[in-house]
Write an enzyme that holds these catalytic residues in place. Structure first.
Site, PDB file in Angstrom:
ATOM      1  CG  ASN A   1      -1.777   1.149   1.377  1.00 37.48           C
ATOM      2  OD1 ASN A   1      -1.698   2.080   0.571  1.00 37.48           O
ATOM      3  ND2 ASN A   1      -2.618   1.143   2.385  1.00 37.48           N
TER       4      ASN A   1
ATOM      5  NE  ARG B   1      -6.095   1.622   0.300  1.00 35.64           N
ATOM      6  CZ  ARG B   1      -6.228   2.314   1.414  1.00 35.64           C
ATOM      7  NH1 ARG B   1      -5.270   2.298   2.315  1.00 35.64           N
ATOM      8  NH2 ARG B   1      -7.301   3.028   1.625  1.00 35.64           N
TER       9      ARG B   1
ATOM     10  CG  HIS C   1     -11.648   4.411   3.703  1.00 37.44           C
ATOM     11  ND1 HIS C   1     -12.191   5.552   4.217  1.00 37.44           N
ATOM     12  CD2 HIS C   1     -10.316   4.577   3.785  1.00 37.44           C
ATOM     13  CE1 HIS C   1     -11.234   6.379   4.617  1.00 37.44           C
ATOM     14  NE2 HIS C   1     -10.072   5.808   4.345  1.00 37.44           N
TER      15      HIS C   1
ATOM     16  N   GLY D   1     -10.049   6.524  10.654  1.00 38.19           N
ATOM     17  CA  GLY D   1      -8.593   6.536  10.832  1.00 38.19           C
ATOM     18  C   GLY D   1      -8.095   7.928  10.517  1.00 38.19           C
ATOM     19  CB  SER D   2      -5.015   9.347   8.970  1.00 38.68           C
ATOM     20  OG  SER D   2      -4.228   8.456   9.632  1.00 38.68           O
ATOM     21  N   GLY D   3      -7.713   8.970   7.542  1.00 41.89           N
ATOM     22  CA  GLY D   3      -8.800   9.225   6.605  1.00 41.89           C
ATOM     23  C   GLY D   3     -10.043   8.616   7.236  1.00 41.89           C
TER      24      GLY D   3
ATOM     25  NE  ARG E   1      -7.485  13.066   3.582  1.00 41.15           N
ATOM     26  CZ  ARG E   1      -7.635  11.762   3.336  1.00 41.15           C
ATOM     27  NH1 ARG E   1      -8.598  11.352   2.520  1.00 41.15           N
ATOM     28  NH2 ARG E   1      -6.845  10.872   3.878  1.00 41.15           N
TER      29      ARG E   1
ATOM     30  CG  ASP F   1      -2.319  11.166  16.813  1.00 38.41           C
ATOM     31  OD1 ASP F   1      -1.669  10.395  16.107  1.00 38.41           O
ATOM     32  OD2 ASP F   1      -2.867  10.812  17.888  1.00 38.41           O
TER      33      ASP F   1
ATOM     34  NE  ARG G   1      -2.596   7.362  19.480  1.00 43.04           N
ATOM     35  CZ  ARG G   1      -1.805   6.516  18.868  1.00 43.04           C
ATOM     36  NH1 ARG G   1      -1.295   5.503  19.521  1.00 43.04           N
ATOM     37  NH2 ARG G   1      -1.495   6.673  17.608  1.00 43.04           N
TER      38      ARG G   1
ATOM     39  CB  ILE H   1     -10.487   7.226  15.434  1.00 42.71           C
ATOM     40  CG1 ILE H   1      -9.286   8.129  15.109  1.00 42.71           C
ATOM     41  CG2 ILE H   1     -11.460   7.915  16.387  1.00 42.71           C
ATOM     42  CD1 ILE H   1      -9.641   9.401  14.333  1.00 42.71           C
TER      43      ILE H   1
ATOM     44  CD  GLU I   1      -7.421  -0.424   4.808  1.00 45.64           C
ATOM     45  OE1 GLU I   1      -6.533  -0.155   5.652  1.00 45.64           O
ATOM     46  OE2 GLU I   1      -7.988   0.449   4.133  1.00 45.64           O
TER      47      GLU I   1
HETATM   48  P1  ADP Z   1      -4.378   5.325   8.812  1.00 46.90           P
HETATM   49  O1  ADP Z   1      -5.574   5.872   8.105  1.00 46.90           O
HETATM   50  O2  ADP Z   1      -3.152   6.159   8.645  1.00 46.90           O
HETATM   51  O3  ADP Z   1      -4.179   3.836   8.667  1.00 46.90           O
HETATM   52  P2  ADP Z   1      -5.184   4.633  11.470  1.00 46.90           P
HETATM   53  O4  ADP Z   1      -6.336   3.773  11.089  1.00 46.90           O
HETATM   54  O5  ADP Z   1      -3.987   3.991  12.070  1.00 46.90           O
HETATM   55  O6  ADP Z   1      -4.737   5.607  10.321  1.00 46.90           O
HETATM   56  O7  ADP Z   1      -5.754   5.715  12.522  1.00 46.90           O
HETATM   57  C1  ADP Z   1      -4.961   6.732  13.031  1.00 46.90           C
HETATM   58  C2  ADP Z   1      -5.798   7.520  14.039  1.00 46.90           C
HETATM   59  O8  ADP Z   1      -6.209   6.634  15.106  1.00 46.90           O
HETATM   60  C3  ADP Z   1      -5.027   8.655  14.694  1.00 46.90           C
HETATM   61  O9  ADP Z   1      -5.831   9.818  14.747  1.00 46.90           O
HETATM   62  C4  ADP Z   1      -4.780   8.118  16.089  1.00 46.90           C
HETATM   63  O10 ADP Z   1      -4.645   9.132  17.033  1.00 46.90           O
HETATM   64  C5  ADP Z   1      -6.035   7.317  16.316  1.00 46.90           C
HETATM   65  N1  ADP Z   1      -5.852   6.400  17.460  1.00 46.90           N
HETATM   66  C6  ADP Z   1      -5.036   5.337  17.557  1.00 46.90           C
HETATM   67  N2  ADP Z   1      -5.097   4.824  18.804  1.00 46.90           N
HETATM   68  C7  ADP Z   1      -5.963   5.605  19.507  1.00 46.90           C
HETATM   69  C8  ADP Z   1      -6.448   5.594  20.848  1.00 46.90           C
HETATM   70  N3  ADP Z   1      -6.044   4.691  21.731  1.00 46.90           N
HETATM   71  N4  ADP Z   1      -7.343   6.530  21.209  1.00 46.90           N
HETATM   72  C9  ADP Z   1      -7.762   7.468  20.324  1.00 46.90           C
HETATM   73  N5  ADP Z   1      -7.338   7.534  19.059  1.00 46.90           N
HETATM   74  C10 ADP Z   1      -6.454   6.619  18.647  1.00 46.90           C
END
Ligand code: ADP
Length: 388
Positions: A8, A90, A178, A207-209, A238, A280, A282, A326, A374
């Site tokens: 990916n 991907r 997605h 997630g980030s997206g 975004r 982020d 977190r 998330i 994925e």
């Molecule tokens: P990507 O789209 O890059 O694969 P991910 O699915 O890994 O992204 O998601 C990343 C997001 O998940 C970030 O905003 C991160 O802060 C959030 N995240 C990961 N663990 C936690 C947690 N324990 N509590 C809250 N948010 C979290």
């Protein structure tokens, strides 16, 4: 050892998966910040424990191709005699015509390159990843898996914008993305929740997206993402849904160019832009700055709003699945997004939610937390297409 590799390949990151012929996970890899001095690689084995990293030279992560070679060298030392028999990729955009995984060829590569204007920040990097893999494994079959494919069966009302018809004919449509994640969750529901799978389910990939998909009897019926990966929910950087009048304002009044607007929309907005602190979740959850709270509130409000809209689109609701970084980990986001949805039969059990339990619902509607995967969807597709 014969293995299937999944890739990916993004603008500054590379995710890898290594699977046995029987589709057991052997290793996963993630290279971040490619091309920058802070580039870093993480590798883990089947049980999630870290794999040893080789000593790396400054140029090891200079490009996606270099990152691929560095990660492969690490896999090779962890699995002596490793033989990659297929590579699955991907690919963000399959356009109108590509609704299923397929073997890559030069003519197909050319066709997919023509879709780059539809996904300028993703498609070229995905295809560069294919090129790097073809150079690294000449003669090894490569398979494309499209993020748009899961949504290609959308009814017209979920596939179109209310623009003059010629744009629809040119491919200006609501594609949805997605798809590999939704495909995985759909497969998990078929396997573990056959009754629910036959019903009306909303999957929130956060997630980030971030996007959401309404799935009825296993079929995607509508999704929050549309023509590009910008539409729908707010994301790390975004904005999600925007009044297009804002873009006109930015061009006319702020004198912004297309590339400045692109940077604003893809890199400076969303949770980062609203909070001024971080993209982020977190970090935002750990902050006591009121702007962090406002950003989280907006994110959750948009999810809630979409749950209502999607329930209406399906004429009811049997389940909600949270997934993505998330969705899988943030009890706060799940609780807040479902808060006040009792009228739909949606409730969340606080204790189960706090533990990230699989089943967190406290009403008639099932509410589930299912980690996405994925990579395994790509590996399965490569195996299936190549009949391995
Ligand atoms: P990507 O789209 O890059 O694969 P991910 O699915 O890994 O992204 O998601 C990343 C997001 O998940 C970030 O905003 C991160 O802060 C959030 N995240 C990961 N663990 C936690 C947690 N324990 N509590 C809250 N948010 C979290």
């Amino acid at each position: 050892m014969r293995a299937i590799l999944t890739l990916n390949s993004g603008s500054s990151s590379l995710k890898l998966g290594l699977f046995s012929e029987g589709l057991e996970t052997l290793a996963l890899g993630h290279v971040d910040r490619i091309g920058r001095r802070e580039a870093a690689m993480k590798l883990s084995g089947a049980d999630g424990s870290p794999l040893p990293l080789p000593a790396s030279a400054p140029d090891d992560f200079a490009t996606n191709a270099a990152a691929l070679h560095t990660a492969l060298a690490a896999f090779q030392s962890a699995f002596p005699g490793l033989e990659v028999i297929a590579v699955g990729h991907r690919i963000v955009h399959g356009g109108i015509d590509h609704a299923a995984p397929e073997r890559l060829s030069e003519p197909l590569m050319k066709e997919l390159a023509k879709l780059a204007p539809f996904a300028p920040l993703h498609q070229p990097h995905n295809l560069a990843g294919v090129r790097a893999a073809v150079d690294t494994f000449p003669g090894t079959p490569q398979v494309a898996c499209y993020d748009t494919a899961f949504h290609r069966g959308h009814p017209f009302v979920s596939d179109t914008f209310a623009l003059p018809r010629r744009y629809y004919e040119k491919g200006v449509r609501r594609y949805g993305f997605h798809g590999l994640s939704y495909d995985f969750i759909n497969g998990e529901l078929t396997r573990t929740e056959p009754e629910l799978h036959k019903g009306r389910v909303i999957v929130a990939h956060l997630g980030s997206g971030a996007s959401m998909c309404a799935i009825e009897n296993g079929q995607s019926v509508t999704s929050t993402m549309g023509f590009s990966a910008l539409e729908g929910l707010p994301m790390g950087t975004r904005p999600g849904e925007l009044d297009p009048g804002i873009l006109l304002y930015m061009m006319d009044q702020e004198g912004m160019s297309a590339s400045e607007i692109s940077s604003l929309l893809y890199k400076e907005s969303g949770l980062l832009g609203m909070s001024g602190i971080s993209n982020d979740m977190r970090t935002l959850e750990g902050s006591d700055d009121p702007r962090a709270k406002e950003a989280i509130d907006y994110f959750c409000f948009r999810i809630k709003r979409q749950i209502g809209a999607m329930a209406a689109a399906m004429g009811g609701l049997d389940g909600i699945v949270f997934t993505g970084g998330i969705g899988e980990n943030s009890a706060r986001v799940r609780a807040q997004a479902c808060d006040g949805l009792g009228f739909l039969g949606v409730g969340v059990d606080a204790a189960a939610n706090a533990e990230n339990a699989r089943e967190i619902g406290a009403g008639e509607v099932r509410v589930l937390v299912i980690p996405t995967n994925e990579e395994i969807v790509i590996a399965r597709a490569a195996k299936g297409v190549l009949d391995l």
